[in-house]
Design a protein around this motif. Structure first.
Motif, PDB file in Angstrom:
ATOM      1  N   PHE A 268      -5.469   1.176 -80.578  1.00  0.00           N
ATOM      2  CA  PHE A 268      -6.163   1.500 -81.824  1.00  0.00           C
ATOM      3  C   PHE A 268      -6.090   0.301 -82.786  1.00  0.00           C
ATOM      4  CE2 PHE A 268      -4.995   6.131 -80.905  1.00  0.00           C
ATOM      5  CZ  PHE A 268      -6.236   6.393 -80.347  1.00  0.00           C
ATOM      6  N   THR A 269      -4.897  -0.269 -82.907  1.00  0.00           N
ATOM      7  CA  THR A 269      -4.715  -1.438 -83.778  1.00  0.00           C
ATOM      8  C   THR A 269      -5.559  -2.607 -83.304  1.00  0.00           C
ATOM      9  OG1 THR A 269      -2.438  -0.731 -84.250  1.00  0.00           O
ATOM     10  CG2 THR A 269      -3.000  -3.025 -84.736  1.00  0.00           C
ATOM     11  N   LEU A 270      -5.592  -2.799 -81.989  1.00  0.00           N
ATOM     12  CA  LEU A 270      -6.355  -3.902 -81.398  1.00  0.00           C
ATOM     13  C   LEU A 270      -7.841  -3.791 -81.766  1.00  0.00           C
ATOM     14  CD1 LEU A 270      -6.285  -6.305 -79.306  1.00  0.00           C
ATOM     15  CD2 LEU A 270      -6.926  -4.624 -77.602  1.00  0.00           C
ATOM     16  N   VAL A 271      -8.417  -2.610 -81.576  1.00  0.00           N
ATOM     17  CA  VAL A 271      -9.837  -2.411 -81.878  1.00  0.00           C
ATOM     18  C   VAL A 271     -10.091  -2.616 -83.376  1.00  0.00           C
ATOM     19  CG1 VAL A 271     -11.734  -0.749 -81.893  1.00  0.00           C
ATOM     20  CG2 VAL A 271     -10.233  -0.898 -79.915  1.00  0.00           C
ATOM     21  N   THR A 272      -9.193  -2.139 -84.216  1.00  0.00           N
ATOM     22  CA  THR A 272      -9.366  -2.278 -85.663  1.00  0.00           C
ATOM     23  C   THR A 272      -9.400  -3.745 -86.077  1.00  0.00           C
ATOM     24  OG1 THR A 272      -8.258  -0.154 -86.084  1.00  0.00           O
ATOM     25  CG2 THR A 272      -8.378  -1.721 -87.918  1.00  0.00           C
ATOM     26  N   ILE A 273      -8.442  -4.543 -85.556  1.00  0.00           N
ATOM     27  CA  ILE A 273      -8.386  -5.967 -85.934  1.00  0.00           C
ATOM     28  C   ILE A 273      -9.597  -6.724 -85.400  1.00  0.00           C
ATOM     29  CG2 ILE A 273      -7.072  -8.105 -85.655  1.00  0.00           C
ATOM     30  CD1 ILE A 273      -4.532  -6.405 -85.597  1.00  0.00           C
ATOM     31  N   LEU A 274      -9.975  -6.449 -84.146  1.00  0.00           N
ATOM     32  CA  LEU A 274     -11.153  -7.125 -83.581  1.00  0.00           C
ATOM     33  C   LEU A 274     -12.412  -6.758 -84.363  1.00  0.00           C
ATOM     34  CD1 LEU A 274     -10.526  -6.808 -79.724  1.00  0.00           C
ATOM     35  CD2 LEU A 274     -10.169  -8.796 -81.193  1.00  0.00           C
ATOM     36  N   SER A 275     -12.509  -5.493 -84.789  1.00  0.00           N
ATOM     37  CA  SER A 275     -13.668  -5.074 -85.586  1.00  0.00           C
ATOM     38  C   SER A 275     -13.674  -5.765 -86.944  1.00  0.00           C
ATOM     39  CB  SER A 275     -13.653  -3.552 -85.769  1.00  0.00           C
ATOM     40  OG  SER A 275     -13.734  -2.891 -84.523  1.00  0.00           O
ATOM     41  N   GLU A 276     -12.498  -5.904 -87.559  1.00  0.00           N
ATOM     42  CA  GLU A 276     -12.416  -6.600 -88.849  1.00  0.00           C
ATOM     43  C   GLU A 276     -12.857  -8.049 -88.711  1.00  0.00           C
ATOM     44  OE1 GLU A 276      -8.399  -6.089 -90.044  1.00  0.00           O
ATOM     45  OE2 GLU A 276      -8.666  -4.027 -90.764  1.00  0.00           O
ATOM     46  N   ILE A 277     -12.416  -8.713 -87.650  1.00  0.00           N
ATOM     47  CA  ILE A 277     -12.826 -10.100 -87.428  1.00  0.00           C
ATOM     48  C   ILE A 277     -14.320 -10.175 -87.157  1.00  0.00           C
ATOM     49  CG2 ILE A 277     -12.578 -12.068 -85.850  1.00  0.00           C
ATOM     50  CD1 ILE A 277      -9.639 -11.317 -85.538  1.00  0.00           C
ATOM     51  N   ASP A 278     -14.835  -9.204 -86.401  1.00  0.00           N
ATOM     52  CA  ASP A 278     -16.279  -9.162 -86.122  1.00  0.00           C
ATOM     53  C   ASP A 278     -17.068  -9.017 -87.419  1.00  0.00           C
ATOM     54  OD1 ASP A 278     -18.609  -9.162 -84.682  1.00  0.00           O
ATOM     55  OD2 ASP A 278     -18.402  -7.131 -83.905  1.00  0.00           O
ATOM     56  N   ILE A 279     -16.579  -8.182 -88.325  1.00  0.00           N
ATOM     57  CA  ILE A 279     -17.262  -7.975 -89.610  1.00  0.00           C
ATOM     58  C   ILE A 279     -17.201  -9.249 -90.457  1.00  0.00           C
ATOM     59  CG2 ILE A 279     -17.082  -6.755 -91.810  1.00  0.00           C
ATOM     60  CD1 ILE A 279     -16.291  -4.262 -90.236  1.00  0.00           C
ATOM     61  N   ILE A 280     -16.039  -9.904 -90.485  1.00  0.00           N
ATOM     62  CA  ILE A 280     -15.906 -11.146 -91.260  1.00  0.00           C
ATOM     63  C   ILE A 280     -16.901 -12.189 -90.753  1.00  0.00           C
ATOM     64  CG2 ILE A 280     -14.366 -13.091 -91.754  1.00  0.00           C
ATOM     65  CD1 ILE A 280     -12.040 -11.069 -91.642  1.00  0.00           C
ATOM     66  N   LEU A 281     -16.985 -12.338 -89.438  1.00  0.00           N
ATOM     67  CA  LEU A 281     -17.907 -13.326 -88.871  1.00  0.00           C
ATOM     68  C   LEU A 281     -19.360 -12.917 -89.106  1.00  0.00           C
ATOM     69  CD1 LEU A 281     -16.022 -14.056 -85.540  1.00  0.00           C
ATOM     70  CD2 LEU A 281     -16.163 -15.522 -87.542  1.00  0.00           C
TER      71      LEU A 281
END
Length: 785
Positions: A268-281
């Motif tokens: 769950f944490t992994l998906v959240t962080i990857l999604s946050e980075i995806d949004i930033i980019l």
């Protein structure tokens, strides 16, 4: 922020555009929840993250974000004890792999020290490391989502037996298809499968010849798919083995699902962080695509938008405006006719504020600044509508009443056509009262209105400024340029005249408006002219200021460089002087030793005090000689003349003498600046041709020292190749076996050009990039034959 305001100011459309730049479904699902935040520190963090994303994209071009799936439902089901399919496990492994690659990518940027990305580093550190689970899944499931034979020894054994049994059945059935009566009794000479069992296609009239079980028939009924008696038992064995195979696969999937269950929280944490980075980019990519910049933010209600555009308008069509208020001026009232762009201006300010508070770059130039508001309120209707009924006025008033109940001094309020839809006199009075209310309590306000009564509002209210949208009388069209400090005028008479209305009708109309109205319009026209001219003057002054600041920085850099070189030269001179003195002392010791030897061996009458005096004379001789040589080396400077190139010692910068204004002072031109300087601070600088003549004479008859490296940074391509060719010739004549060419990283064009030239050089044995301690990809190390 209220959803109604987000929709009114079209923030939802911006959010949809940004979502198209996401690379994962998880990122897009998170993007749907993106809203402006009101905490100042949170806004600063979001904008810094986006700015780091922009830096990464500028340096690396792209970020590896492929292979990410939204595996949260998989982890949830595994957490509940369910069995995941092979495909779901493959998606889980691929997502873990994507996180590992992204982590390595960020580590590589940090190792190269190209840019500073503390927020990305923090997110990288927070990514759970699940490489063990990734390897276990990849060891059991291939890229197509199939469980491989090597997943377990039992599965391998079962599948080997299954393949052998299937081979026997096929061999037996193929013997039927090759029989002498096959062409007569079979519809086709093939072995096929029906109901998961191997069969052959038999013509209906010969079904009794083979016996066995009929599993299917053709649509015409002429062909029967028969499992002959000879292979029934073998097919039963195949079916049994397939059941065992399925049981073993389920066992493997359950074991892997249990391992996923153990780390479900980390996933769950992994998906959240990857999604946050995806949004930033995605925000960063949006900023690049729409030429946006990161604004500064403040907590004082101050807004400054430099050449801001509405982000939903095409870049080539949108008119950029500079808007500043929030300090001395906290309310702006924009007056003027319809279709002038007033509503677009309001939406631009409101939307840029919402974008910045959501961590998005804004469509404005560098140097823009946005305030962080606790709330943004907007009452914007369709100003092009011809329906000005009671219901329209009522709907506006419902919104305004709601705003007045909720706003405070940390609110941004936007009113479009304030007080419209009712009697003009009452509407104007109501608009003035509403503006007094919100302005008096410290809110930041922007409002548009048709009412001429509000043109005077900004003149007799402290902290309020009038504004208008410029209108071109010659083309009968608005320019959409905002003029702050100038109220709008209707231009009705001018437009009517250009459209052909008779002069007598216009003159009669003017008599009905009164003298005061004409004087006000004349005053506004004069203000508009003055404002346009002052903006032009301001732009020219700003350009000169930028050039002056650039020159000042350049002078300061040159001065610092001069001081550094001076210190280095002084240090070298001291070291050289020390070596000369030490050499002289050694020579003097040698002389004294010889004299003593003469005295002892030859019975000389040389006395000890005479030896000491000789030593002192020897020690004193070197400094005197050095001074003599120094005086001889320095030629007397010639008198300065107008037009001479000189070095300004106080700045370390070159200039040209223009005019001598006194016996000791000159006017000197440095770049675009002219200044009066004392002659004592000027040093004659020889022209380039003269310098080259002197240098040529000084090195004539001896070989110049060839360095082990050539620095090409800042060179043009053609000049760099010429310098490289000459340098390699000098290095070969100096018997160098290895040299270094410094070209820097940059865009890579210079590096590629140099390496392409090295490929064709007959004396180049090999070349490579420099190691980490040699300069990395900014240096090419050349091995010579």
């Amino acid at each position: 922020m209220e959803n109604r305001v987000l929709k009114t100011l079209e923030f939802d459309k911006i959010r949809d555009i940004v979502a198209t730049h996401c690379t994962s479904y998880a990122g897009r699902s998170y993007m749907e929840k993106l809203v402006p935040v009101t905490d100042y520190n949170e806004v600063v963090r979001l904008l810094e993250e986006t700015d780091e994303g922009l830096s990464i994209l500028r340096v690396r071009g792209n970020v590896p974000m492929g292979g990410i799936s939204d595996i949260r439902p998989h982890a949830k089901r595994a957490q509940m004890g369910g069995m995941l399919s092979a495909y779901e496990l493959m998606e889980t492994a691929n997502t873990i792999r994507a996180s590992r690659i992204l982590r390595q990518f960020i580590e590589a940027i940090v190792a190269d020290e190209e840019i500073t990305i503390p927020h990305f580093i923090a997110k990288k550190e927070a990514i759970p490391i699940l490489t063990g689970l990734e390897h276990e899944i990849n060891g059991a499931i291939d890229d197509n989502g199939h469980v491989v034979d090597s997943a377990s020894s039992s599965l391998r054994t079962i599948r080997q037996g299954l393949r052998m049994q299937e081979g026997r059945v096929r061999d037996k059935l193929e013997s039927y298809t090759r029989g002498k009566n096959a062409s007569k009794m079979l519809s086709d000479s093939i072995v096929t499968i029906r109901n998961d069992r191997f069969v052959i296609p038999v013509k209906a009239e010969y079904k009794s010849h083979y016996g066995g079980v009929i599993h299917d028939m053709s649509s015409s009924g002429q062909t029967l798919f028969i499992e002959p008696d000879a292979v029934v038992q073998a097919n039963n064995e195949i079916r049994n083995l397939k059941m065992k195979e399925q049981e073993e696969i389920e066992k493997i999937l359950l074991e892997l699902s249990a391992k996923v269950q153990e780390v479900a929280h980390d996933l769950f944490t992994l998906v959240t962080i990857l999604s946050e980075i995806d949004i930033i980019l995605a925000k960063s990519k949006f900023g690049i695509a729409h030429k946006c910049t990161k604004p500064a933010v403040n907590n004082e209600g101050y807004i400054r938008l430099a050449k801001a555009r509405h982000p939903l308008l095409p870049i080539e069509e949108a008119v950029a405006n500079t808007i500043e208020f929030g300090k001395e001026i906290t309310t702006i009232v924009i007056t003027g006719p319809n279709t002038g762009g007033k509503t677009v201006t309001l939406k631009t300010v409101g939307l840029c504020t919402l974008m910045a508070q959501a961590g998005l770059p804004i469509p404005a130039l560098d140097g823009s600044e946005i305030a962080v508001f606790d709330a943004v309120y907007a009452d914007i209707g369709d100003e092009q509508s011809i329906e000005q009924s009671l219901s329209t006025f009522s709907s506006h008033m419902v919104n305004i009443v709601d705003i007045i109940k909720k706003y405070d001094d940390r609110s941004l309020i936007i009113f479009d056509e304030l007080g419209s839809g009712t009697d003009p006199q009452e509407g104007a009075a109501l608009a003035i009262s509403i503006l007094d209310e919100v302005h008096g309590h410290g809110a930041r306000v922007m409002a548009t209105t048709h009412y001429p009564e509000l043109k005077a509002y900004g003149f007799n209210r402290p902290g309020v400024a009038n504004a208008s949208v410029e209108f071109d009388i010659d083309t009968l069209s608005p320019t959409y340029r905002l003029l702050i400090g100038v109220p709008g005028r209707s231009n009705a008479f001018e437009i009517s005249k250009r459209l052909g209305l008779q002069e007598r009708v216009i003159e009669r109309a003017k008599t009905f408006t009164g003298t005061d109205r004409g004087e006000v319009d004349s005053m506004i026209a004069s203000l508009e002219t003055s404002r346009v001219q002052s903006e032009k003057d301001a732009e020219e002054t700003h350009g000169i200021l930028l050039e002056t600041e650039r020159l000042k920085r350049q002078l300061e850099e040159k001065l610092a460089e001069f001081d550094e070189k001076k210190e280095q030269m002084v240090a070298k001179a001291r070291e050289k002087a020390k070596k000369i003195v030490d050499e002289a002392r050694r020579e003097s010791e040698a002389v004294i030793s010889e004299l003593r030897a003469l005295r002892l061996n030859a019975g000389s009458n040389v006395k000890e005090h005479e030896l000491i005096e000789a030593r002192k004379r020897l020690e004193a001789a070197s400094p005197a000689e050095a001074k003599k040589n120094a005086v001889k080396a320095k030629a007397a400077p010639r008198p300065l003349q107008a037009g001479d190139e000189v070095k300004v010692l106080s700045y370390g910068q070159k200039g040209t003498l223009i005019e001598k204004v006194s016996p000791t002072e000159w006017i000197v031109q440095i770049g675009i600046l002219k200044m009066k300087l004392d002659q004592s601070g000027l040093e004659y600088s020889k022209p380039e041709k003269e310098k080259q003549t002197v240098v040529s004479a000084s090195v004539k008859g001896r070989n110049a020292y060839v360095k082990l490296e050539l620095d090409l940074r800042g060179e043009r391509y053609e000049d760099a190749i010429i310098r490289t060719e000459k340098y390699l010739d000098d290095a070969i004549l100096s018997n160098y076996h290895q040299v270094s060419i410094i070209h820097g990283k940059g865009t890579g064009a210079l590096r590629q050009g140099v390496q392409q030239y090295l490929k064709t050089h007959s004396k180049v044995k090999n070349y490579r990039y420099g190691e980490a301690g040699e300069g990395g990809h900014g240096v090419t190390v050349v091995e010579l034959k």
